[in-house]
Write a protein that holds these residues in place. Structure first.
Motif, short mmCIF file in Angstrom:
data_model
loop_
_atom_site.label_atom_id
_atom_site.label_comp_id
_atom_site.label_asym_id
_atom_site.label_seq_id
_atom_site.Cartn_x
_atom_site.Cartn_y
_atom_site.Cartn_z
N VAL A 199 -83.03 -57.11 13.41
CA VAL A 199 -81.74 -56.80 12.79
C VAL A 199 -81.91 -55.82 11.67
O VAL A 199 -80.95 -55.25 11.18
CB VAL A 199 -81.05 -58.07 12.22
N LEU A 235 -81.25 -60.08 20.17
CA LEU A 235 -79.92 -60.17 19.56
C LEU A 235 -78.83 -60.04 20.61
O LEU A 235 -77.86 -60.81 20.63
CB LEU A 235 -79.75 -59.05 18.53
N LEU A 252 -78.46 -63.10 22.59
CA LEU A 252 -77.67 -64.08 21.84
C LEU A 252 -76.18 -63.83 22.01
O LEU A 252 -75.40 -64.74 22.30
CB LEU A 252 -78.00 -63.96 20.35
N PHE A 253 -75.79 -62.56 21.81
CA PHE A 253 -74.37 -62.22 21.91
C PHE A 253 -73.82 -62.57 23.30
O PHE A 253 -72.75 -63.17 23.43
CB PHE A 253 -74.15 -60.73 21.65
N GLN A 312 -88.61 -65.99 16.18
CA GLN A 312 -88.00 -65.88 14.85
C GLN A 312 -88.33 -64.56 14.16
O GLN A 312 -87.46 -63.87 13.66
CB GLN A 312 -88.50 -67.04 14.02
N PHE A 370 -73.42 -50.91 19.37
CA PHE A 370 -74.29 -51.53 18.37
C PHE A 370 -75.76 -51.26 18.70
O PHE A 370 -76.56 -50.96 17.82
CB PHE A 370 -74.00 -53.03 18.32
N TYR A 422 -84.96 -68.82 19.39
CA TYR A 422 -85.03 -68.48 17.97
C TYR A 422 -86.36 -68.95 17.37
O TYR A 422 -87.01 -68.22 16.63
CB TYR A 422 -83.85 -69.09 17.23
N ILE A 440 -86.72 -61.53 15.89
CA ILE A 440 -85.28 -61.47 15.68
C ILE A 440 -84.99 -60.96 14.28
O ILE A 440 -84.22 -60.02 14.07
CB ILE A 440 -84.63 -62.86 15.85
N THR A 441 -85.64 -61.57 13.31
CA THR A 441 -85.33 -61.18 11.95
C THR A 441 -85.81 -59.76 11.64
O THR A 441 -85.20 -59.05 10.87
CB THR A 441 -85.94 -62.16 10.94
N ASP A 442 -86.91 -59.33 12.29
CA ASP A 442 -87.33 -57.95 12.10
C ASP A 442 -86.34 -56.98 12.72
O ASP A 442 -86.07 -55.91 12.18
CB ASP A 442 -88.70 -57.71 12.75
N VAL A 488 -81.06 -71.37 23.15
CA VAL A 488 -80.94 -70.37 22.09
C VAL A 488 -81.80 -70.76 20.89
O VAL A 488 -82.48 -69.93 20.29
CB VAL A 488 -79.46 -70.25 21.68
N ASN A 545 -73.72 -66.35 24.04
CA ASN A 545 -72.73 -67.09 23.24
C ASN A 545 -71.29 -66.67 23.50
O ASN A 545 -70.37 -67.30 23.00
CB ASN A 545 -73.04 -66.91 21.75
#
Lengths: 280, 275, 436
Positions: B268, B200, B203-204, B261, B151, B257, B264-266, B253, B207
């Protein structure tokens, strides 16, 4: 030199993904228990074909593929509204992403309580004058429930991808559409969707990979395959056969079937991945 | 575009409800974490009328979450560093350098995206045990690296392929070696993608339960998320304790975030847009 | 080789041929040999004692209530082997056998392993060391061996007994106008009780069948009341006639009880551990089929129900049936076959099953110990006296005789029987086909 740059990555992937895959293919032709290590040909695969649970598991993969457009269009529609600056859009954008950061296992455990028969979800239904629903105990809807929770847990990711896509939409096209008197659906259909085709493809691919490889945690916690085997997925089947049933060879055979299945589905999508990784 | 007035609100209200539904499970968990075990058995859903940190303290100390946090941190940091180094090197090579077999190799790596972990689970642990890395931090770092590398390479390759080839060419004309270009050009240019892909992946890793559970056999090596899941064992009916563990595990986490924020959102989105 | 890419746009699309090429080695290269389960040449031999450590796996040593037991066992072992440390590793029970499977396959894992009696242990005997030669007088001191034997060989030492009594809430009986001191002894009486309780709006039984385990408890309790003594023994011995009228009656009862509304709603989505028992403890229902050791037992119910807690044996259903408490070995310790020094590992098992340790287990954790020499009179909980007094005449559990595969199928079928996905005859035919 470029070979040296990719060598470590290739080594890791080959040693810990590809080699295990090949070893698994080999195990799948051997037996379990008393036949451990003995070559049994395709016996494991015949066992799989005869097992109604495994057939249900494959059918449920089909259900996932059917649900894929929903999982893509929900965040797509929401992103459109956010793009159009619905009141409070900044807040929603942050809040919607929020479940993505939680572990699936934890989400599953929480929804177990929320969706239990006497849980808050049903209490709300009853208060609204509706019949309570056995979300996770009714074989005909349990799988849909788990899929819905999966979408709930992941739509924020697709949403931000769409939002980024929107950021690249040519504003002059939108202005032109407005001048031409196009209404919202027309604008979406004729301007936004064509402009976002790359983004939509990307979301399709990532969502599909997420659905096909990432639902185990939820499923394991929420239904463990029940009721009556209705919510099995191949990953869970492999897990159960390998652990509880102590049949690693049969689990390997199931793994191979799943892999081939994924490869077939993947071929269709690889084209898109390839386009995404290629420059446009 | 969206008509002013009632139309806006007709859409805004369902969206606000959805936002509420997104937050509800965590608020629900927070509520449960405030109860004692006895209160939970007698009234599972009622609102708590007191605020207490008792369960948090119990989860943190007696259940050993404090040691598990350290393991999770070590493993997450280790895996993310490995992923970023390997991923950016490969992404650079696959996107900007042409060499024999590069397409086949890229395809091989991307096809690994489609292998669910269960498919290779049985042999994977045989290999890990064979090289003596079962139940070690290094073993888990390696497991995560192999799990999330496809990924990462996918995203880094698509990010780097947006960089015009002329820039690389110009650097080469100036006499930079390939390694020099990677270190002095591609790494700085890739910073936004590296930051977000790194978050990201963090996070994986943070979690994950499944891989950590099977890799780390001994209690001392357990990760936080496995420790939290263990609080909700078949043999435990102390759901408030589990709820407290959930909050503890989600807290770092969530903070991550809130702070990152935008990144992260950029991140993905690398590869999703026309660039 | 490393010519820079002229422009990002110049890449050619990947040809299908290349795609096929990439997947070719994955599918075709099959390694020379191998088996899916690696029982033989385990690599963890070094862990077994030589470096002064024995690793014991369980799912109990994390419980506060079991600490005294583990400390006593640890001290006892330290006296015998001062240089060797016992390391207890509490694994999450939900994934316990999964973890064990991974350990067995990778050939590295614990030296001593806690097991549930019955199928889960019998499926894994190839990874366990036979213990018969080492048992000595432990064999007489403890009971409950059958659940830990396979084909006459003993693979684990029982530390608790497990049984399935009916617990009831006397307060709910009183609300329904029933005599709280006269629990039902026959199925007819139980039906009358449930009818009376239905009128109070409460559930007669709490039941969670999310994992399908509810049917195991049903089979093993009502089975005593349905089968004749001969049928019962034949079933245990492996001579099982799934299409006999008695077995059919047993499964029909399962369906009938649901149709009669004995249970809470959402049975198939309610977890047996612990939602079912949380409901009973919370006073939502009159009865529950519980355990006598580990969890869901007299000690944990007493905490919430106190004086209101009562217990009775499964009711007699047919003329030939009888009433006794189904019970057998509950959990026990086994020695893995890869441990470096089986004698040393067995000494750890002996410490874990010593009278002193098991007394602590009984008193603190509320488990009925397998040690017949322990005095059980001082527990201070009325129900435990009843349970202990029933033990001498108890027989092993019916479902423990079944294989993991048959049990798995039975779990699924039990859920389908409830939601009407399968008929009793169908279900029994499928079970008969698996159980051979």
């Amino acid at each position: 030199m470029p070979v040296l740059l990719v060598a470590p990555a290739v080594l890791v992937v080959v040693a810990l993904r590809i080699v295990p895959l090949v070893m698994g293919a080999n195990y799948s032709l051997t037996g379990d228990g008393a036949d451990n290590g003995a070559f049994v040909g395709l016996a494991n695969y015949r066992t799989l074909l005869d097992d109604p649970v495994f057939r249900t598991a494959l059918r449920n993969v089909g259900l996932l593929l059917v649900a894929l457009p929903v999982a893509v269009s929900v965040p797509g529609i929401l992103a459109t509204f956010l793009f159009l600056r619905v009141p409070g859009h900044r807040l929603y954008r942050s809040v919607y992403f929020f479940p993505v950061v939680l572990s699936p296992v934890i989400i599953g455990a929480i929804f177990n309580v929320v969706l239990s028969f006497d849980g808050p979800a049903n209490q709300l239904l009853v208060r609204l004058g509706m019949q309570p629903v056995d979300w996770l105990g009714d074989g005909s809807i349990a799988m849909l429930t788990v899929i819905a929770v999966h979408i709930w847990a992941t739509f924020g990711m697709a949403l931000v991808i769409f939002m980024a896509g929107f950021a690249t939409v040519d504003q002059s096209l939108l202005d032109a559409a407005r001048v031409d008197g196009a209404n919202l659906p027309q604008t979406v259909w004729h301007v936004i969707i064509p402009e976002l085709s790359q983004t939509i493809q990307f979301v399709f691919v990532t969502t599909m990979i997420g659905m096909l490889t990432g639902m185990f945690g939820l499923l394991y916690i929420m239904t463990a395959g029940g009721p009556g085997g209705a919510t099995y997925l191949p990953e869970l089947y492999i897990w159960v056969q390998q652990g509880q049933m102590n049949r690693p060879a049969l689990a390997s055979a199931a793994s191979m079937v799943l892999f081939v299945f994924m490869l077939v589905v993947g071929f269709a999508q690889l084209r898109i991945i390839k386009r995404a990784t290629k420059e446009v | 575009m969206l008509s002013r007035g009632p139309g806006r609100w007709a859409i805004a209200i369902p969206m606000a409800l959805l936002a509420l539904a997104t937050l509800y499970p965590l608020l629900f968990t927070l509520n449960v974490s405030q109860k004692t075990r006895r209160e939970y058995v007698l009234d599972r859903l009622g609102l708590t009328d007191r605020l207490s940190l008792d369960n948090f303290v119990a989860a943190w100390q007696t259940s050993g979450l404090n040691t598990y946090v350290l393991n999770s941190t070590i493993v997450t940091v280790g895996a993310v560093v490995a992923l970023l180094v390997l991923g950016s090197m490969a992404g650079f090579a696959f996107s900007q350098l042409r060499f024999r077999g590069s397409r086949v190799l890229l395809l091989l790596i991307l096809s690994a995206l489609l292998i669910p972990f269960q498919v290779i689970m049985v042999p994977f642990f045989r290999i890990l045990g064979g090289i003596g890395l079962l139940d070690t931090h290094l073993g888990l770092i390696l497991a995560y690296t192999s799990q999330f590398l496809p990924f990462t390479i996918f995203l880094m390759t698509s990010y780097y392929s947006r960089i015009p080839g002329e820039i690389v060419e110009a650097a080469r004309v100036d006499g930079s070696s390939t390694l020099g270009i990677y270190l002095r050009l591609m790494l700085p240019l890739g910073r936004p993608a590296l930051l977000s892909v790194g978050i990201l992946n963090a996070l994986f890793c943070w979690n994950d339960v499944l891989i950590a559970l099977l890799t780390m056999q001994s209690q001392d090596n357990r990760t936080l998320m496995v420790g939290v899941t263990a609080l909700r064992g078949q043999y435990s009916d102390n759901i408030p304790l589990f709820a407290s563990g959930v909050v503890i595990a989600a807290l770092p986490v969530l903070l991550l975030y809130l702070f990152f924020q935008k990144q992260i959102t950029d991140g993905v989105t690398a590869g999703a847009t026309k660039g | 080789m490393s010519a820079a890419h002229p422009s990002g746009k110049a890449r050619r699309p990947l040809s299908p041929r290349l795609v096929a090429l990439a997947s070719f080695p994955l599918l075709m290269t099959v390694a020379a040999c191998g088996a899916a389960s690696d029982n033989g040449d385990a690599g963890s031999a070094a862990e077994g004692g030589e470096n002064g450590k024995l690793v014991v796996w369980d799912w109990k040593s994390g419980d506060a209530a079991a600490q005294a037991y583990f400390e006593t066992a640890r001290a006892d072992f330290a006296e015998k082997h001062p240089g060797v440390e016992l390391e207890f590793v509490a694994q999450p029970f939900d994934n316990y056998y999964q973890l064990l499977g991974t350990a067995i396959e990778s050939g590295s894992g614990p030296d001593v392993v806690l097991f549930n009696g019955g199928a889960q242990m019998r499926e894994r005997i190839s990874a366990l060391a036979p213990l018969d030669d080492m048992l000595g007088d432990t064999k007489e001191r403890l009971t409950g061996w059958e659940a830990f034997q396979a084909e006459g060989t003993t693979y684990a030492v029982p530390i608790t007994l497990q049984g399935l009594p009916f617990y009831y809430n006397k307060a709910v009986y009183e609300q329904a106008g029933l005599d709280p001191e006269a629990p039902p002894a026959t199925y007819e009486e139980l039906e009358a009780v449930c009818t009376a309780i239905a009128e109070t709006g409460q559930d007669c039984f709490s039941l969670g069948n999310k994992e399908g385990i509810g049917i195991e408890f049903h089979l093993s309790t009502y089975g005593a009341g349905v089968f004749s003594a001969e049928q019962y023994d034949a079933w245990l011995a492996g001579d099982r006639d799934w299409t006999s009228p008695e077995v059919k009656q047993l499964f029909q009862l399962w369906v009938d009880q649901h149709e009669a509304g004995w249970y809470n709603d959402g049975v198939n989505s309610t977890a047996k551990f612990m939602d079912e028992y949380t409901k009973f403890q919370g006073g939502d229902s009159a009865h529950v089929i519980g355990l006598i050791s580990d969890v869901a037992h007299w000690k944990s119910f007493d905490e919430f129900l106190g004086e209101d807690l009562g217990v009775f044996k499964p009711p007699v259903v047919t003329d030939q049936g009888s009433s006794f408490l189904p019970a057998e070995g509950g959990i026990g310790y086994a020695v893995t076959e890869w441990t470096a020094d089986p004698e040393l590992a067995y000494d750890a098992v002996e410490s874990l099953s010593s009278t002193a340790a098991l007394t602590d287990f009984y008193v603190e954790a509320g488990a009925i110990a397998s040690d017949t020499t322990i005095d059980t009179s001082g527990a201070g909980i009325a129900t435990v006296g009843d349970i202990v007094s029933w033990l001498p005449e108890s027989k092993p559990l019916l479902h423990s005789a079944l294989s993991a595969e048959t049990l798995e199928l039975m779990h699924r079928l039990s859920q389908q029987l409830i939601d009407g996905g399968v008929t009793v005859d169908d279900a029994l035919q499928q079970l008969a086909a698996t159980d051979q």
